[in-house]
Design an enzyme around this catalytic site. Structure first.
Site, PDB file in Angstrom:
ATOM      1  N   CYS A   2       0.833  -1.169  -0.050  1.00 21.85           N
ATOM      2  CA  CYS A   2       0.147  -0.216   0.026  1.00 21.85           C
ATOM      3  C   CYS A   2       0.876   1.333  -0.057  1.00 21.85           C
ATOM      4  CB  CYS A   2      -1.034   0.222   1.333  1.00 21.85           C
ATOM      5  SG  CYS A   2      -1.861  -1.391   1.414  1.00 21.85           S
ATOM      6  N   ARG A  27       5.486  -0.197  -6.126  1.00 24.70           N
ATOM      7  CA  ARG A  27       5.317  -0.923  -4.827  1.00 24.70           C
ATOM      8  C   ARG A  27       4.486  -1.962  -4.839  1.00 24.70           C
ATOM      9  NH1 ARG A  27       6.787   2.406  -0.226  1.00 24.70           N
ATOM     10  NH2 ARG A  27       5.406   1.611   1.194  1.00 24.70           N
ATOM     11  N   TRP A  74      -2.925  -2.808  -1.559  1.00 23.63           N
ATOM     12  CA  TRP A  74      -2.578  -4.303  -1.864  1.00 23.63           C
ATOM     13  C   TRP A  74      -3.250  -5.051  -1.001  1.00 23.63           C
ATOM     14  CZ3 TRP A  74       0.145  -8.148   0.850  1.00 23.63           C
ATOM     15  CH2 TRP A  74       0.795  -9.170  -0.109  1.00 23.63           C
ATOM     16  N   ASN A 100      -1.872   2.283   5.554  1.00 22.47           N
ATOM     17  CA  ASN A 100      -1.065   1.268   4.900  1.00 22.47           C
ATOM     18  C   ASN A 100      -0.689   0.483   6.312  1.00 22.47           C
ATOM     19  OD1 ASN A 100       1.194  -0.100   4.200  1.00 22.47           O
ATOM     20  ND2 ASN A 100       2.296   1.475   3.884  1.00 22.47           N
ATOM     21  N   GLY A 101      -1.030  -0.937   6.353  1.00 19.03           N
ATOM     22  CA  GLY A 101      -0.385  -1.648   7.552  1.00 19.03           C
ATOM     23  C   GLY A 101      -1.631  -2.614   7.904  1.00 19.03           C
ATOM     24  N   GLU A 480      18.414 -17.816  -5.300  1.00 16.14           N
ATOM     25  CA  GLU A 480      17.976 -16.549  -6.006  1.00 16.14           C
ATOM     26  C   GLU A 480      17.400 -16.555  -7.618  1.00 16.14           C
ATOM     27  OE1 GLU A 480      17.115 -13.853  -5.138  1.00 16.14           O
ATOM     28  OE2 GLU A 480      17.410 -12.352  -6.814  1.00 16.14           O
ATOM     29  N   LYS A 484      13.820 -15.325  -9.123  1.00 13.34           N
ATOM     30  CA  LYS A 484      13.860 -14.481 -10.239  1.00 13.34           C
ATOM     31  C   LYS A 484      12.678 -15.173 -11.239  1.00 13.34           C
ATOM     32  CE  LYS A 484      14.548 -11.521  -8.787  1.00 13.34           C
ATOM     33  NZ  LYS A 484      15.200 -11.376  -7.513  1.00 13.34           N
ATOM     34  N   GLU A 487       8.945 -15.282  -9.783  1.00 18.95           N
ATOM     35  CA  GLU A 487       8.095 -13.779  -9.437  1.00 18.95           C
ATOM     36  C   GLU A 487       7.772 -13.285 -10.719  1.00 18.95           C
ATOM     37  OE1 GLU A 487      10.075 -11.251  -6.735  1.00 18.95           O
ATOM     38  OE2 GLU A 487      12.085 -11.579  -7.810  1.00 18.95           O
ATOM     39  N   HIS A 503      17.718 -37.480  -3.693  1.00 18.94           N
ATOM     40  CA  HIS A 503      17.124 -37.989  -2.579  1.00 18.94           C
ATOM     41  C   HIS A 503      15.652 -37.751  -2.647  1.00 18.94           C
ATOM     42  CE1 HIS A 503      20.731 -38.891  -0.803  1.00 18.94           C
ATOM     43  NE2 HIS A 503      21.236 -37.787  -0.962  1.00 18.94           N
ATOM     44  N   LYS A 598       6.806  -4.364  -3.894  1.00 17.17           N
ATOM     45  CA  LYS A 598       8.270  -4.056  -4.054  1.00 17.17           C
ATOM     46  C   LYS A 598       8.588  -3.761  -2.560  1.00 17.17           C
ATOM     47  CE  LYS A 598      12.245  -2.859  -5.378  1.00 17.17           C
ATOM     48  NZ  LYS A 598      12.944  -4.023  -6.077  1.00 17.17           N
TER      49      LYS A 598
HETATM   50  C1  AGP Z   1      12.784  -9.912  -4.742  1.00 18.44           C
HETATM   51  O1  AGP Z   1      12.863 -10.069  -6.033  1.00 18.44           O
HETATM   52  C2  AGP Z   1      11.597  -9.549  -3.934  1.00 18.44           C
HETATM   53  N1  AGP Z   1      10.968  -8.265  -4.551  1.00 18.44           N
HETATM   54  C3  AGP Z   1      11.866  -9.847  -2.618  1.00 18.44           C
HETATM   55  O2  AGP Z   1      12.039 -11.066  -2.107  1.00 18.44           O
HETATM   56  C4  AGP Z   1      12.416  -8.896  -1.600  1.00 18.44           C
HETATM   57  O3  AGP Z   1      13.707  -9.371  -1.870  1.00 18.44           O
HETATM   58  C5  AGP Z   1      12.054  -9.131  -0.243  1.00 18.44           C
HETATM   59  O4  AGP Z   1      10.742  -8.558   0.074  1.00 18.44           O
HETATM   60  C6  AGP Z   1      12.967  -8.264   0.828  1.00 18.44           C
HETATM   61  O5  AGP Z   1      12.903  -6.839   0.427  1.00 18.44           O
HETATM   62  P1  AGP Z   1      13.965  -5.828   1.072  1.00 18.44           P
HETATM   63  O6  AGP Z   1      15.332  -6.225   0.606  1.00 18.44           O
HETATM   64  O7  AGP Z   1      13.487  -4.440   0.662  1.00 18.44           O
HETATM   65  O8  AGP Z   1      14.019  -5.973   2.693  1.00 18.44           O
END
Ligand code: AGP
Length: 603
Positions: A2, A27, A74, A100-101, A480, A484, A487, A503, A598
């Site tokens: 949000c 965001r 969101w 927001n929250g 990682e 990528k 997502e 395994h 974000k």
């Molecule tokens: C990564 O591509 C994501 N957008 C997500 O995993 C992100 O790294 C995570 O939410 C942590 O965010 P931060 O680094 O702002 O704490």
């Protein structure tokens, strides 16, 4: 997640709100809305599900005023609908509020105070605005009613509220969720993120948890919940609106991937001097020298950067390291070592899961460092020390340059700590040379976009599942790489320790299953080659990404020379590009993937 904007005292209120909401789009959100009041008895509420462009189309020319609040939502409580979109309003249409929250006791408050109120949404937020109205109806003025409601509300919040009976002010409050005041020329603004208001001002004032702000056209009154006044100086945000533009790129993500060589150079210039000395706070090193164990706390991509950092700190600074997910660690904290030191890794500096750990760490009076891309962010303010990632604004939801910057800054700190402790290997690990190699190596890979795009088509067209495998440093990297791909392409992907596949999970390998294997880890290289043969024997379509040293004929992508410890800085780049091209080929919204935000400011 949000986003909140607000403005008071500017006759371009509607434009400022909509422009600010556009800047907060990155965001992540699923609906948006604005409330505008002309301070002469006329007001407007416009809300839409979907993109800001849809909201903009719904805003007619007569929506003009001198005070307004806006929001991107969101969804947490209630599906994305117009009714659940913010701003929310009290049943008598007096108070309008954005949030927001997450409020944790909203059901209890609803039952206790609002049993007779007719609600128009399923959100926790509406309880807050109805509660303010409830106390106003009992005879309190707007501010007193707001404060009374805040004294009862539990959970995380950034609130901005307009009272139709006093439209010359915005009531603001914050607990755990980010919110800033911006100082304009004859007007003032609020925003979740300075980037939303850079077109209006570069002067900002922080709001701390538990504070209330009465924002007027020409004044900012900050106080604690009990009314005690707070004085706070503004600070300047040293960002340019062009820093957050896409330039000639179609997507922020590709721009940010391409920026990585420069980020490496910037980190090197900022922290490493030509004479071999380093610009690292000596107090930080003194504190870290006392530590018998480092605890790296993070989420998502930052957690993966922490896993790479674990190896770097253990080898170069000779200190044991635990890497922890904030969302788990805060609530299931293991027995800590005698002298722990905490490192919070966070691009945004606002991640609620990491922040709740920092709150506990501070309660225990333990030392901490935040490595973040956003100076003045919550995690940066609240930790004992801060190191900046210097990656520049990262707008695409999928983190790329922040990940490689995190590894680079971890390496810089590990070398400084190793040298301060007199560790022999720290003398040989020339981080300046390694960052120069990293910059050149990334450039070599991004120059191979056409090849990587073709490989992505060859390996991932029409696929629904994929595996990344590797050992040691390549295992951390595989996690990682798989994240990528998931997502932004929505292909189900798993990062796997190459030796662990047999395994159980090898049962999923069938004819043509894509398996992308990393071979950069010296100790694990020959074993990973064996694992590649195992999956090939079961029909897997294998793409190999190998370092020059361990490459074999037929490997598709070769990683230029770099110390193995920080090799993920280069070897992650093919995975970033593979995810990008797979997402593009599927017609997905590369920069704003579904369901994601974000800056994840709720736990
Ligand atoms: C990564 O591509 C994501 N957008 C997500 O995993 C992100 O790294 C995570 O939410 C942590 O965010 P931060 O680094 O702002 O704490």
């Amino acid at each position: 997640m949000c986003g909140i904007v607000g403005v008071i005292g500017n006759n371009k209120t509607t434009d400022i709100l909509l422009n600010g909401l556009e800047k907060l789009e990155y965001r992540g959100y699923d609906s948006a809305g604005i409330y505008v009041n002309n301070q002469k008895g006329k007001d407007f509420l416009v809300k839409e599900v979907g993109k800001i462009s849809k909201l903009e189309n719904a805003v007619t020319d007569d929506v003009q005023g001198l005070v307004g609040i806006g929001h991107t939502r969101w969804a947490t409580h209630g599906t994305p609908t117009v009714e659940n979109a913010h701003p929310h309003f009290s049943a008598d249409n007096r108070f309008y509020l954005v949030h927001n929250g997450v409020l944790t006791n909203f059901e209890e408050l609803k039952t206790k105070y609002l049993a007779d109120v007719k609600f128009s949404s399923q959100t926790d937020t509406e309880v807050a605005v109805q509660l303010v109205d409830h106390f106003a109806k009992e005879g309190l003025d707007g501010e007193a009613a707001f404060r009374k409601a805040l004294s009862l509300i539990e959970g995380s919040y950034a609130f901005a509220m307009v009272d139709k009976e006093q439209p010359d002010r915005i009531f603001v409050a914050k607990n755990k969720s980010p919110l800033l005041i911006g100082l304009g020329d004859g007007f003032n603004v609020i925003c979740s993120d300075a980037m939303a208001m850079l077109d209006q001002t570069h002067q900002f004032v922080e709001i701390h948890d538990g504070e209330v702000v009465i924002l007027k056209k020409g004044s900012v009154e900050i106080s604690k919940l009990d009314g005690t006044a707070v004085q706070r100086d503004p600070y300047t945000v040293d960002l340019d609106a062009s820093d957050i533009s896409k330039g000639t790129y179609e997507h922020y993500m590709l721009k940010e991937i391409d920026e990585q060589p420069n980020v490496m150079r910037k980190i090197s210039q900022n922290y490493l001097n030509d004479d071999g000395t380093m610009n690292i706070d000596s107090k930080l090193l003194d504190e870290m020298k006392k530590a018998d164990r480092l605890y790296i706390v993070a989420a998502g991509t930052s957690y993966h950067a922490g896993l790479v950092g674990q190896n770097i700190f253990e080898k170069i600074a000779d200190v044991p390291v635990d890497v922890e997910l904030g969302s788990e660690f805060g609530y299931h904290m293991p027995k800590l070592s005698k002298h722990p030191f905490f490192i919070f890794l966070s691009q945004s500096g606002e991640t609620a899961d990491s922040r709740q750990v920092l709150v506990k760490v501070n309660e225990m009076n333990l030392p901490s460092l935040t490595m973040t891309n956003v100076p003045n962010s919550t995690l940066s303010r609240e930790a004992t020390f801060t190191m900046e990632l210097l990656a520049g604004p990262e707008i695409a939801v999928a983190s790329t340059k922040a990940y490689t910057a995190q590894i680079a800054v971890e390496a810089v700190l590990a070398q400084a700590l190793g040298q301060a402790k007199g560790i022999a290997i720290a003398k040989d690990f020339d981080v300046k040379k390694q960052l120069a190699l990293a910059a050149n190596g990334i450039q070599t890979i991004v120059d191979e976009k056409a090849t990587i795009k073709q490989l992505t088509a060859d390996f991932l067209t029409d696929q629904t599942d994929a595996f990344y495998i590797g050992r040691g440093i390549d295992y951390a990297l595989s996690l990682e790489a798989a994240l990528k791909l998931k997502e932004i392409s929505y292909i189900h992907a798993e990062g796997f320790a190459a030796g662990e596949l047999k395994h159980g999970t090898i049962a999923l390998i069938e004819n043509n299953t894509p398996v992308i294997a990393y071979v950069n880890d010296g100790v694990g290289a020959s074993h990973t080659r064996g694992n590649i043969q195992e999956v090939k024997a079961r029909g897997a379509h294998v793409l190999v990404i190998a370092s020059q040293k361990y490459a074999e004929a037929g490997d598709q992508i070769i990683i230029p020379e770099i110390d193995e410890l920080i090799s993920p800085i280069i070897s992650v780049v093919p995975a970033q590009l593979i995810a990008y091209y797979a997402s593009l080929a599927r017609g997905n919204d590369v920069d704003k993937p579904r369901n994601l935000a974000k800056s994840v400011t709720v736990e």
